[in-house]
Write a protein that holds these residues in place. Structure first.
Motif, short mmCIF file in Angstrom:
data_model
loop_
_atom_site.label_atom_id
_atom_site.label_comp_id
_atom_site.label_asym_id
_atom_site.label_seq_id
_atom_site.Cartn_x
_atom_site.Cartn_y
_atom_site.Cartn_z
N ARG A 221 0.85 -1.19 0.00
CA ARG A 221 0.00 0.00 0.00
C ARG A 221 0.90 1.25 0.00
N LEU A 222 0.80 2.04 -1.06
CA LEU A 222 1.53 3.33 -1.10
C LEU A 222 0.75 4.32 -0.25
N VAL A 223 1.43 5.01 0.67
CA VAL A 223 0.73 5.96 1.53
C VAL A 223 1.47 7.29 1.60
N SER A 224 0.67 8.33 1.87
CA SER A 224 1.27 9.63 2.16
C SER A 224 1.45 9.78 3.67
N LEU A 225 2.52 10.46 4.06
CA LEU A 225 2.74 10.77 5.49
C LEU A 225 2.41 12.24 5.75
N GLY A 226 1.66 12.86 4.80
CA GLY A 226 1.26 14.25 5.01
C GLY A 226 1.88 15.18 3.98
N LYS A 227 1.64 16.47 4.21
CA LYS A 227 1.96 17.47 3.17
C LYS A 227 3.45 17.84 3.13
N ARG A 228 4.16 17.53 4.19
CA ARG A 228 5.58 17.92 4.24
C ARG A 228 6.48 16.72 3.90
N ILE A 229 7.63 17.03 3.32
CA ILE A 229 8.58 15.96 2.99
C ILE A 229 9.47 15.72 4.20
N LEU A 230 9.40 14.51 4.74
CA LEU A 230 10.21 14.17 5.92
C LEU A 230 11.57 13.64 5.48
N ARG A 231 12.59 13.90 6.28
CA ARG A 231 13.90 13.28 6.01
C ARG A 231 13.75 11.76 6.12
N THR A 232 14.59 11.05 5.45
CA THR A 232 14.49 9.59 5.49
C THR A 232 14.58 9.07 6.92
N GLU A 233 15.43 9.68 7.74
CA GLU A 233 15.55 9.21 9.13
C GLU A 233 14.33 9.58 9.96
N THR A 234 13.59 10.59 9.55
CA THR A 234 12.36 10.96 10.26
C THR A 234 11.21 10.04 9.84
N ALA A 235 11.17 9.71 8.56
CA ALA A 235 10.01 8.99 7.99
C ALA A 235 9.82 7.61 8.63
N GLY A 236 10.90 6.85 8.79
CA GLY A 236 10.78 5.50 9.37
C GLY A 236 10.37 5.57 10.82
N ILE A 237 11.02 6.47 11.57
CA ILE A 237 10.71 6.62 13.01
C ILE A 237 9.26 7.07 13.19
N ALA A 238 8.84 8.05 12.38
CA ALA A 238 7.46 8.56 12.49
C ALA A 238 6.44 7.48 12.13
N THR A 239 6.72 6.70 11.10
CA THR A 239 5.77 5.66 10.67
C THR A 239 5.63 4.57 11.75
N VAL A 240 6.76 4.14 12.31
CA VAL A 240 6.69 3.11 13.37
C VAL A 240 5.96 3.68 14.59
N ALA A 241 6.20 4.95 14.88
CA ALA A 241 5.52 5.58 16.04
C ALA A 241 4.01 5.63 15.82
N MET A 242 3.59 5.92 14.58
CA MET A 242 2.15 6.00 14.31
C MET A 242 1.51 4.61 14.34
N ILE A 243 2.24 3.60 13.92
CA ILE A 243 1.71 2.22 14.01
C ILE A 243 1.57 1.83 15.48
N MET A 244 2.56 2.24 16.29
CA MET A 244 2.50 1.96 17.73
C MET A 244 1.28 2.66 18.34
N TYR A 245 1.07 3.91 17.93
CA TYR A 245 -0.09 4.69 18.43
C TYR A 245 -1.39 3.97 18.07
N GLU A 246 -1.46 3.51 16.84
CA GLU A 246 -2.71 2.90 16.33
C GLU A 246 -3.01 1.57 17.01
N TYR A 247 -1.96 0.78 17.27
CA TYR A 247 -2.23 -0.59 17.73
C TYR A 247 -1.86 -0.86 19.18
N GLU A 248 -1.15 0.11 19.79
CA GLU A 248 -0.71 -0.25 21.16
C GLU A 248 -1.28 0.69 22.23
N LEU A 249 -1.48 1.96 21.88
CA LEU A 249 -1.88 2.91 22.94
C LEU A 249 -3.41 3.02 23.05
#
Ligand code: SAM
Length: 249
Positions: A221-249
């Protein structure tokens, strides 16, 4: 009160009464942390159990810990997340490994995509992967995880795509995606015990060929992470954090 140290052992180092610590951890416990007989130490078996122990005896090549108790209450995420990270420049992957370990990722695979500019040869790849494994182990200890994330050897994207069908979903944050977002795709997954892969592009992003290779898999699934372009090191961390938010918190 000193924080209780956590160490990781293999199953064959554990019996019903005690645990035998071997290898580098012996020196770390004895001479770096300067633990003494009777000190408390937590031990994880990398399969989800945590043992409460106390130091029973020291030997030159091993330390015997007496088991006081055991729990399988886990600090691990129910959702298994594997991060396939387009190999970034310099030491950015050190940060990605550390932060995604704290966030609960299960496995990290450094990937060579079309626009990766890092030059990898047999001599530096071994040292890099060993360093990332050490960072994952230290971050797992610091964050009190029961499992140390697996850091795989550096792999080519075309070799990785063959294994993507084993995941329930493969999330590919793509800077040119305008319609689907991470939120809509995660919500479409029912339940939260999922086996999820995340694929992040390097500084130069994904080429058309990378995307063409990836979307051959029906679970991508191709997805957008929003309107701003994140650095590669930000994108992975942010995506894992949002998955954690969705399924763990
Ligand atoms: N070369 C791209 C550009 O300038 O448009 C930027 C690539 S970005 C630095 C690196 C990776 O982070 C991308 O390949 C993608 O995986 C992810 N990423 C960054 N921002 C994103 C966004 N807004 N939506 C989706 N993915 C994003």
């Amino acid at each position: 009160m000193r924080a209780i140290s956590t160490f990781y052992v293999e199953k064959n180092q554990i019996n019903d009464k005690n645990i035998t610590v071997i290898g580098d951890d012996v020196n770390h416990i004895k001479n770096v942390l300067r633990h003494r007989i009777g000190d408390k130490i937590d031990i994880c078996d990398n399969e989800g159990s945590r043992y409460f122990t106390e130091v029973e005896s020291f030997f030159d090549d091993r330390i015997i810990l007496h088991i006081l108790g055991k729990t399988s209450v886990t600090t691990e995420m129910k959702t298994c997340v594997t991060l396939y990270q387009g190999l970034p420049k310099a030491d950015k992957l050190d940060l990605i490994v550390q932060k995604c370990t704290e966030l609960g990722v299960a496995e990290i695979v450094p990937v060579i995509t079309d626009r990766v500019i890092v030059k990898i040869n047999d001599s530096n790849r071994v040292n890099k992967v060993e360093r990332w494994k050490k960072i994952a182990s230290e971050a797992a200890k610091q964050s009190g995880r029961q499992k140390i994330p697996v850091v795989q050897d550096i792999q080519k994207l075309e070799n990785v795509v063959e294994n993507l069908s084993k995941y329930d979903i493969v999330i590919v944050p793509y800077e040119n995606e305008c319609e689907h977002t991470l939120k809509t795709e995660l919500r479409a997954l029912n339940g939260n015990n999922q086996n999820i892969a995340v694929v992040i592009g390097p500084e130069g992003g994904f080429s058309d060929k990378d995307i063409e290779v990836l979307v051959r898999n029906s679970n991508v699934r191709l997805v957008s992470l929003g309107k701003r372009i994140l650095r590669t090191e930000t994108a992975g961390i942010a995506t894992v954090a949002m998955i954690m938010y969705e399924y763990e918190l």
